[in-house]
Design a protein around this motif. Structure first.
Motif, PDB file in Angstrom:
ATOM      1  N   MET A 197       0.746  -1.216  -0.058  1.00 38.74           N
ATOM      2  CA  MET A 197       0.066  -0.108  -0.107  1.00 38.74           C
ATOM      3  C   MET A 197       0.904   1.292  -0.137  1.00 38.74           C
ATOM      4  SD  MET A 197      -2.828   1.144   2.749  1.00 38.74           S
ATOM      5  CE  MET A 197      -1.624   1.650   3.883  1.00 38.74           C
ATOM      6  N   LEU A 198       0.556   2.287  -1.083  1.00 38.39           N
ATOM      7  CA  LEU A 198       1.475   3.346  -0.908  1.00 38.39           C
ATOM      8  C   LEU A 198       0.787   4.376   0.205  1.00 38.39           C
ATOM      9  CD1 LEU A 198       0.997   4.266  -4.662  1.00 38.39           C
ATOM     10  CD2 LEU A 198       2.813   3.263  -3.530  1.00 38.39           C
ATOM     11  N   GLN A 199       2.035   4.826   0.768  1.00 39.79           N
ATOM     12  CA  GLN A 199       1.779   5.976   1.837  1.00 39.79           C
ATOM     13  C   GLN A 199       2.415   7.302   1.383  1.00 39.79           C
ATOM     14  OE1 GLN A 199       3.117   2.716   5.035  1.00 39.79           O
ATOM     15  NE2 GLN A 199       1.546   3.970   6.178  1.00 39.79           N
ATOM     16  N   ALA A 200       2.201   8.440   2.058  1.00 37.35           N
ATOM     17  CA  ALA A 200       2.784   9.393   2.089  1.00 37.35           C
ATOM     18  C   ALA A 200       3.639   9.829   3.254  1.00 37.35           C
ATOM     19  CB  ALA A 200       1.780  10.422   1.868  1.00 37.35           C
ATOM     20  N   VAL A 201       4.821  10.349   2.982  1.00 41.07           N
ATOM     21  CA  VAL A 201       5.884  10.644   4.113  1.00 41.07           C
ATOM     22  C   VAL A 201       6.110  12.049   3.929  1.00 41.07           C
ATOM     23  CG1 VAL A 201       7.741  10.158   2.683  1.00 41.07           C
ATOM     24  CG2 VAL A 201       8.118  10.299   5.155  1.00 41.07           C
ATOM     25  N   LEU A 202       5.922  12.752   5.076  1.00 41.35           N
ATOM     26  CA  LEU A 202       5.899  14.465   4.906  1.00 41.35           C
ATOM     27  C   LEU A 202       7.355  15.126   5.890  1.00 41.35           C
ATOM     28  CD1 LEU A 202       3.247  16.749   4.873  1.00 41.35           C
ATOM     29  CD2 LEU A 202       4.651  16.998   6.666  1.00 41.35           C
ATOM     30  N   PHE A 203       7.752  15.806   5.294  1.00 44.63           N
ATOM     31  CA  PHE A 203       8.876  16.598   6.403  1.00 44.63           C
ATOM     32  C   PHE A 203       8.347  17.907   6.624  1.00 44.63           C
ATOM     33  CE2 PHE A 203      11.350  12.977   5.027  1.00 44.63           C
ATOM     34  CZ  PHE A 203      12.047  12.439   6.077  1.00 44.63           C
ATOM     35  N   ALA A 204       8.512  18.637   7.516  1.00 45.18           N
ATOM     36  CA  ALA A 204       8.056  19.860   7.855  1.00 45.18           C
ATOM     37  C   ALA A 204       9.107  20.267   8.634  1.00 45.18           C
ATOM     38  CB  ALA A 204       6.805  20.018   8.517  1.00 45.18           C
ATOM     39  N   ASP A 205       9.886  21.564   8.266  1.00 44.42           N
ATOM     40  CA  ASP A 205      10.975  22.096   8.640  1.00 44.42           C
ATOM     41  C   ASP A 205      10.692  23.672   9.472  1.00 44.42           C
ATOM     42  OD1 ASP A 205      13.578  22.656   9.550  1.00 44.42           O
ATOM     43  OD2 ASP A 205      14.362  22.737   7.780  1.00 44.42           O
ATOM     44  N   VAL A 206      10.804  23.993  10.422  1.00 43.22           N
ATOM     45  CA  VAL A 206      10.766  25.190  11.120  1.00 43.22           C
ATOM     46  C   VAL A 206      11.871  26.143  10.644  1.00 43.22           C
ATOM     47  CG1 VAL A 206      10.385  26.778  12.974  1.00 43.22           C
ATOM     48  CG2 VAL A 206       9.456  24.742  13.086  1.00 43.22           C
ATOM     49  N   THR A 207      11.704  27.114   9.826  1.00 47.11           N
ATOM     50  CA  THR A 207      12.949  28.076   9.312  1.00 47.11           C
ATOM     51  C   THR A 207      13.098  29.214  10.217  1.00 47.11           C
ATOM     52  OG1 THR A 207      11.295  29.232   7.721  1.00 47.11           O
ATOM     53  CG2 THR A 207      12.107  27.386   6.777  1.00 47.11           C
ATOM     54  N   ASN A 208      14.328  29.623   9.928  1.00 51.80           N
ATOM     55  CA  ASN A 208      14.786  30.789  10.579  1.00 51.80           C
ATOM     56  C   ASN A 208      15.019  30.770  12.181  1.00 51.80           C
ATOM     57  OD1 ASN A 208      14.828  32.520   8.375  1.00 51.80           O
ATOM     58  ND2 ASN A 208      12.738  32.925   8.872  1.00 51.80           N
ATOM     59  N   SER A 209      14.953  29.056  12.545  1.00 52.36           N
ATOM     60  CA  SER A 209      15.195  28.999  13.951  1.00 52.36           C
ATOM     61  C   SER A 209      16.470  29.372  14.511  1.00 52.36           C
ATOM     62  CB  SER A 209      14.911  27.432  14.367  1.00 52.36           C
ATOM     63  OG  SER A 209      15.637  26.619  13.625  1.00 52.36           O
ATOM     64  N   THR A 210      17.502  29.102  13.600  1.00 54.05           N
ATOM     65  CA  THR A 210      18.953  29.546  13.787  1.00 54.05           C
ATOM     66  C   THR A 210      19.096  30.869  14.377  1.00 54.05           C
ATOM     67  OG1 THR A 210      19.867  27.579  12.475  1.00 54.05           O
ATOM     68  CG2 THR A 210      21.408  29.185  13.265  1.00 54.05           C
ATOM     69  N   LYS A 211      18.597  31.785  13.559  1.00 53.41           N
ATOM     70  CA  LYS A 211      18.810  33.219  13.710  1.00 53.41           C
ATOM     71  C   LYS A 211      18.034  33.384  15.180  1.00 53.41           C
ATOM     72  CE  LYS A 211      17.551  37.643  11.795  1.00 53.41           C
ATOM     73  NZ  LYS A 211      17.211  38.587  10.634  1.00 53.41           N
ATOM     74  N   LEU A 212      16.824  32.793  15.301  1.00 55.18           N
ATOM     75  CA  LEU A 212      16.189  32.893  16.607  1.00 55.18           C
ATOM     76  C   LEU A 212      16.709  32.641  17.755  1.00 55.18           C
ATOM     77  CD1 LEU A 212      13.124  33.655  17.507  1.00 55.18           C
ATOM     78  CD2 LEU A 212      12.732  31.174  17.658  1.00 55.18           C
ATOM     79  N   TYR A 213      17.563  31.654  17.637  1.00 59.69           N
ATOM     80  CA  TYR A 213      18.339  31.357  18.905  1.00 59.69           C
ATOM     81  C   TYR A 213      19.475  32.435  19.276  1.00 59.69           C
ATOM     82  CZ  TYR A 213      16.657  26.506  19.669  1.00 59.69           C
ATOM     83  OH  TYR A 213      15.915  25.267  19.891  1.00 59.69           O
ATOM     84  N   GLU A 214      19.844  32.872  18.199  1.00 56.05           N
ATOM     85  CA  GLU A 214      20.899  34.141  18.283  1.00 56.05           C
ATOM     86  C   GLU A 214      20.397  35.274  18.983  1.00 56.05           C
ATOM     87  OE1 GLU A 214      22.639  34.548  14.340  1.00 56.05           O
ATOM     88  OE2 GLU A 214      23.798  32.654  14.486  1.00 56.05           O
ATOM     89  N   THR A 215      19.069  35.697  18.598  1.00 53.59           N
ATOM     90  CA  THR A 215      18.471  36.916  18.838  1.00 53.59           C
ATOM     91  C   THR A 215      17.735  36.909  20.154  1.00 53.59           C
ATOM     92  OG1 THR A 215      16.387  36.382  17.581  1.00 53.59           O
ATOM     93  CG2 THR A 215      18.192  37.548  16.481  1.00 53.59           C
ATOM     94  N   VAL A 216      17.136  35.819  20.549  1.00 50.85           N
ATOM     95  CA  VAL A 216      16.194  35.734  21.968  1.00 50.85           C
ATOM     96  C   VAL A 216      16.739  34.885  22.770  1.00 50.85           C
ATOM     97  CG1 VAL A 216      14.270  36.362  20.504  1.00 50.85           C
ATOM     98  CG2 VAL A 216      14.673  34.082  21.090  1.00 50.85           C
ATOM     99  N   GLY A 217      17.806  34.151  22.370  1.00 53.26           N
ATOM    100  CA  GLY A 217      18.426  33.100  23.463  1.00 53.26           C
ATOM    101  C   GLY A 217      17.746  31.857  23.254  1.00 53.26           C
ATOM    102  N   ASP A 218      18.623  30.955  24.093  1.00 53.41           N
ATOM    103  CA  ASP A 218      18.157  29.375  23.839  1.00 53.41           C
ATOM    104  C   ASP A 218      16.912  29.072  24.467  1.00 53.41           C
ATOM    105  OD1 ASP A 218      20.616  29.271  22.677  1.00 53.41           O
ATOM    106  OD2 ASP A 218      21.664  28.098  24.105  1.00 53.41           O
ATOM    107  N   ASP A 219      16.750  29.686  25.724  1.00 53.23           N
ATOM    108  CA  ASP A 219      15.416  29.102  26.414  1.00 53.23           C
ATOM    109  C   ASP A 219      14.306  29.554  25.526  1.00 53.23           C
ATOM    110  OD1 ASP A 219      16.720  27.822  28.252  1.00 53.23           O
ATOM    111  OD2 ASP A 219      16.798  29.631  29.686  1.00 53.23           O
TER     112      ASP A 219
END
Length: 293
Positions: free
Chosen positions: A1-23
């Protein structure tokens, strides 16, 4: 049976860690990932794994994946905190026969979905012509042909479609995607007792363990026969634990992390222990990730 596989990636998160801090950045990214999980469940899908700021999901077919992808994009675009901090998602999905093992999924469809996701921009969903053809007619009408594109690891180019999830995106598409992927700019070197191995993005996954068939075979008493695997996924090398006793990793300057059927992005330099902590003996493997022009 054919199934669908999906990847969803949050973008700009690297910059976010730099600007607002890790937590705070982690809290914001986790909120986005929670939305993706909720949408996946609503459309009858399953989140296979979360890796950093990315989720991998499986759906019963192309229609469910397409509907879920549109809802994911809509929900994130309407989320005030996400948009305020410039967060969006890029999505890619494909259909095919999947191999399931211990809750994970493998196969050509997974590789294809992962690699075409790298072509998408933030706020964009792309799929293959094969997946679009498997959709019902009303959902197929939401797709726009993007042409054929060279994809790493594929001998032939792949026909790509965009899933248009908002009316204002129904415009002529021009130069939205690169015609080819950039050449590899990263390599991974693994050093272990008896040898070493250097991996590039083009190489197949490497299995580590006591089994004779493992590409890296190590006689470690507390290691499983097939203990872990290392593969290049998207733009990173990923270590996946498949063992009974767990895998312990420590990147330089960071705390030791215990993996139990979990994954770890290999970055910089560090050490890997199979089934034991670093304090209980020397490292079984040493890694080094190198980037080059």
């Amino acid at each position: 049976m054919l199934q669908a596989v999906l990847f969803a990636d949050v973008t700009n998160s690297t910059k976010l860690y730099e600007t607002v801090g890790d937590d705070e950045a982690k809290r914001l990214v986790d909120a986005c990932l929670d939305i993706l999980r909720d949408v996946t469940a609503f459309f009858g899908g399953r989140v296979v794994k979360t890796l950093g700021d990315e989720v991998m999901c499986v759906f019963s077919g192309a229609d469910a994946a397409a509907e879920a992808s549109c809802e994911m994009q809509n929900r994130l675009s309407e989320d005030e905190l996400a948009t305020r901090h410039g967060l969006s998602i890029r999505i890619g999905f494909h259909v095919g026969h999947l191999i399931e093992d211990n809750g994970d999924v493998f196969g050509d469809a997974v590789n294809t979905a992962s690699r075409i996701t790298s072509l998408a921009k933030g706020g964009q969903t792309i799929t293959t012509e094969t997946a679009a053809a498997a959709m019902s007619s009303d959902l197929r009408d939401l797709t726009r042909n993007m042409g054929r594109f060279a994809v790493r690891g594929k001998a032939e180019s792949i026909a790509i479609c965009e899933v248009v999830w908002q009316a204002e995106n129904l415009t002529m598409i021009s130069d939205r995607l690169p015609m080819t992927l950039p050449p590899p700019t990263i390599s991974l070197r693994l050093v272990y007792q008896g040898g070493s191995l250097t991996l590039t993005p083009e190489d197949e996954a490497v299995v580590i363990g006591r089994e004779r068939s493992c590409r890296i075979r190590l006689s470690v008493p507390c290691a499983s026969r097939t203990h872990a695997r290392v593969e290049f996924r998207r733009d990173k090398f990923v270590l996946s634990d498949t063992s009974t006793n767990g895998t312990f990793v420590q990147a330089d300057g960071e705390k030791e992390v215990a993996l139990k059927r979990e994954e770890f992005i290999l970055h910089g330099n560090g050490r890997i222990c199979l089934g034991h902590r670093l304090s209980e003996g020397s490292a079984d493997l040493v890694w080094s990730v190198r980037t080059y022009q």
